[in-house]
Design a protein around this motif. Structure first.
Motif, mmCIF file in Angstrom:
data_model
loop_
_atom_site.group_PDB
_atom_site.id
_atom_site.type_symbol
_atom_site.label_atom_id
_atom_site.label_comp_id
_atom_site.label_asym_id
_atom_site.label_seq_id
_atom_site.Cartn_x
_atom_site.Cartn_y
_atom_site.Cartn_z
ATOM 1 N N LYS A 10 1.022 -1.047 -0.065
ATOM 2 C CA LYS A 10 0.018 -0.030 0.191
ATOM 3 C C LYS A 10 0.868 1.211 -0.052
ATOM 4 O O LYS A 10 2.014 1.275 0.578
ATOM 5 C CB LYS A 10 -0.896 -0.077 1.411
ATOM 6 C CG LYS A 10 -2.267 -0.597 1.133
ATOM 7 C CD LYS A 10 -2.935 -0.217 2.438
ATOM 8 C CE LYS A 10 -4.376 -1.064 2.457
ATOM 9 N NZ LYS A 10 -4.880 -0.738 3.756
ATOM 10 N N PHE A 44 -6.311 7.802 -0.926
ATOM 11 C CA PHE A 44 -6.746 6.760 -1.940
ATOM 12 C C PHE A 44 -6.003 5.432 -1.654
ATOM 13 O O PHE A 44 -5.702 4.652 -2.472
ATOM 14 C CB PHE A 44 -6.907 7.019 -3.278
ATOM 15 C CG PHE A 44 -7.828 8.200 -3.305
ATOM 16 C CD1 PHE A 44 -9.159 7.903 -3.669
ATOM 17 C CD2 PHE A 44 -7.889 9.592 -3.215
ATOM 18 C CE1 PHE A 44 -10.286 8.841 -3.753
ATOM 19 C CE2 PHE A 44 -8.886 10.486 -3.361
ATOM 20 C CZ PHE A 44 -10.253 10.181 -3.734
ATOM 21 N N ASP A 46 -5.977 2.676 -0.014
ATOM 22 C CA ASP A 46 -6.636 1.540 0.211
ATOM 23 C C ASP A 46 -6.837 0.895 -1.358
ATOM 24 O O ASP A 46 -7.227 -0.304 -1.593
ATOM 25 C CB ASP A 46 -7.906 1.674 0.908
ATOM 26 C CG ASP A 46 -7.657 1.703 2.439
ATOM 27 O OD1 ASP A 46 -6.496 1.452 2.932
ATOM 28 O OD2 ASP A 46 -8.518 2.280 3.234
ATOM 29 N N THR A 47 -6.971 1.913 -2.203
ATOM 30 C CA THR A 47 -7.303 1.609 -3.686
ATOM 31 C C THR A 47 -6.044 1.700 -4.476
ATOM 32 O O THR A 47 -6.444 2.010 -5.647
ATOM 33 C CB THR A 47 -8.432 2.100 -4.235
ATOM 34 O OG1 THR A 47 -8.365 3.621 -3.870
ATOM 35 C CG2 THR A 47 -9.654 1.735 -3.390
ATOM 36 N N SER A 63 -3.164 3.816 -9.168
ATOM 37 C CA SER A 63 -4.122 4.520 -8.669
ATOM 38 C C SER A 63 -5.488 4.277 -8.989
ATOM 39 O O SER A 63 -5.654 3.941 -10.153
ATOM 40 C CB SER A 63 -3.745 6.014 -8.697
ATOM 41 O OG SER A 63 -3.915 6.500 -10.026
ATOM 42 N N GLY A 64 -6.232 4.449 -8.042
ATOM 43 C CA GLY A 64 -7.589 3.845 -8.257
ATOM 44 C C GLY A 64 -8.575 4.361 -7.028
ATOM 45 O O GLY A 64 -8.205 5.003 -6.283
ATOM 46 N N TYR A 65 -9.956 4.174 -7.285
ATOM 47 C CA TYR A 65 -10.778 4.412 -6.315
ATOM 48 C C TYR A 65 -12.034 3.701 -6.397
ATOM 49 O O TYR A 65 -12.167 2.873 -7.434
ATOM 50 C CB TYR A 65 -11.288 6.088 -6.558
ATOM 51 C CG TYR A 65 -11.861 6.295 -7.522
ATOM 52 C CD1 TYR A 65 -13.201 6.503 -7.649
ATOM 53 C CD2 TYR A 65 -11.108 6.843 -8.623
ATOM 54 C CE1 TYR A 65 -13.940 7.008 -8.674
ATOM 55 C CE2 TYR A 65 -11.759 7.355 -9.820
ATOM 56 C CZ TYR A 65 -13.151 7.414 -9.879
ATOM 57 O OH TYR A 65 -13.683 7.833 -11.107
ATOM 58 N N ARG A 66 -12.818 3.764 -5.449
ATOM 59 C CA ARG A 66 -13.977 3.019 -5.813
ATOM 60 C C ARG A 66 -15.149 4.060 -5.743
ATOM 61 O O ARG A 66 -15.373 4.959 -4.944
ATOM 62 C CB ARG A 66 -14.480 2.160 -4.227
ATOM 63 C CG ARG A 66 -13.598 1.071 -4.182
ATOM 64 C CD ARG A 66 -13.657 0.190 -2.807
ATOM 65 N NE ARG A 66 -14.791 -0.449 -2.796
ATOM 66 C CZ ARG A 66 -14.925 -1.376 -1.708
ATOM 67 N NH1 ARG A 66 -14.102 -1.408 -0.814
ATOM 68 N NH2 ARG A 66 -16.155 -1.854 -1.633
ATOM 69 N N LEU A 74 -13.677 -1.220 -8.455
ATOM 70 C CA LEU A 74 -12.730 -0.654 -8.565
ATOM 71 C C LEU A 74 -12.494 0.002 -9.811
ATOM 72 O O LEU A 74 -12.495 -0.681 -10.771
ATOM 73 C CB LEU A 74 -11.306 -1.591 -8.237
ATOM 74 C CG LEU A 74 -10.079 -1.040 -8.367
ATOM 75 C CD1 LEU A 74 -9.702 0.069 -7.287
ATOM 76 C CD2 LEU A 74 -8.925 -1.901 -8.517
ATOM 77 N N LEU A 98 -4.156 -5.544 -6.349
ATOM 78 C CA LEU A 98 -5.431 -4.697 -5.694
ATOM 79 C C LEU A 98 -6.673 -5.683 -5.742
ATOM 80 O O LEU A 98 -7.603 -5.536 -4.895
ATOM 81 C CB LEU A 98 -5.708 -3.770 -6.755
ATOM 82 C CG LEU A 98 -4.864 -2.609 -6.410
ATOM 83 C CD1 LEU A 98 -4.911 -1.471 -7.589
ATOM 84 C CD2 LEU A 98 -5.141 -1.863 -5.133
ATOM 85 N N LEU A 102 -8.984 -6.098 -2.391
ATOM 86 C CA LEU A 102 -10.203 -5.483 -2.227
ATOM 87 C C LEU A 102 -11.468 -6.588 -2.533
ATOM 88 O O LEU A 102 -12.655 -6.115 -2.065
ATOM 89 C CB LEU A 102 -10.346 -4.616 -3.571
ATOM 90 C CG LEU A 102 -9.448 -3.118 -3.088
ATOM 91 C CD1 LEU A 102 -9.660 -2.439 -4.560
ATOM 92 C CD2 LEU A 102 -9.877 -2.590 -1.766
ATOM 93 N N VAL A 107 -15.540 -6.056 -3.527
ATOM 94 C CA VAL A 107 -15.213 -5.459 -4.877
ATOM 95 C C VAL A 107 -15.355 -6.740 -5.904
ATOM 96 O O VAL A 107 -14.628 -7.853 -5.756
ATOM 97 C CB VAL A 107 -13.866 -4.830 -5.068
ATOM 98 C CG1 VAL A 107 -13.422 -4.513 -6.504
ATOM 99 C CG2 VAL A 107 -14.014 -3.631 -4.151
#
Length: 170
Positions: A10, A44, A46-47, A63-66, A74, A98, A102, A107
């Motif tokens: 992470k 961010f 965690d994602t 890099s990502g997000y929910r 994701l 990831l 997740l 996810v």
């Protein structure tokens, strides 16, 4: 790269500036501000996933997000792999990391956008989606004419899932 020892982890806020420099080395990725990269590595984290070599240098990052209205998804914003590490499936390893991290949180879908003709990204995601046995739907999310005043290619949305993780012993 001298060694193939890579650690996936992470990210932490102190990775923000190194992420900014990594993206600069990964043309044609769109650069973001250092501040944005700091947020990607903190708010961010965690994602996102960071890859570092045995010397602690950041050599890969996703890099990502929910999306708030799709917590089962994701959205992968950006994949950066240092040129010295390309061809070693680092992007795939980071995406699997990831997905595994997740999945226990519910996810089951992965989304990303890819500009037409970005063969590296198309290949990376096709391989990952196939390995996850995830059906894929494609549609234009942001169009060249409607969203970019003709100054940027279309951004095609790839939505894959629900995906299936393969058990470690399979």
């Amino acid at each position: 790269m001298e060694s193939d020892i890579i650690t996936l982890r992470k990210p932490k806020a102190t990775d923000g500036y190194a992420l900014h420099k990594l993206v600069e080395r990964c043309a044609p990725l769109d650069p973001n501000s250092v501040y944005c990269n700091l947020l990607q590595c903190s708010d961010f984290a965690d994602t996102a996933v960071a890859a570092e070599d045995e010397n602690g240098e950041l050599i890969g990052f996703i890099s990502g997000y929910r999306p708030p209205n799709r917590p089962d998804t994701l959205f992968v914003w950006q994949v950066a792999v240092d040129s010295r590490c390309r061809g070693k499936k680092l992007g795939q390893k980071m995406l699997f990391e990831l997905a595994e991290r997740l999945a226990p949180e519910g996810v089951r879908f992965i989304e990303t956008t890819i500009t037409p003709g970005n063969v590296a990204s198309e290949t990376l995601f096709a391989r990952v989606f196939a390995a996850l046995s995830a059906p894929v739907e494609r549609s234009v999310l942001f169009s060249r004419d409607e969203h970019f005043e003709g100054k940027h290619d279309d951004e095609v949305l790839y939505r894959a899932g629900p995906f299936k993780l393969t058990p470690p012993n399979a």
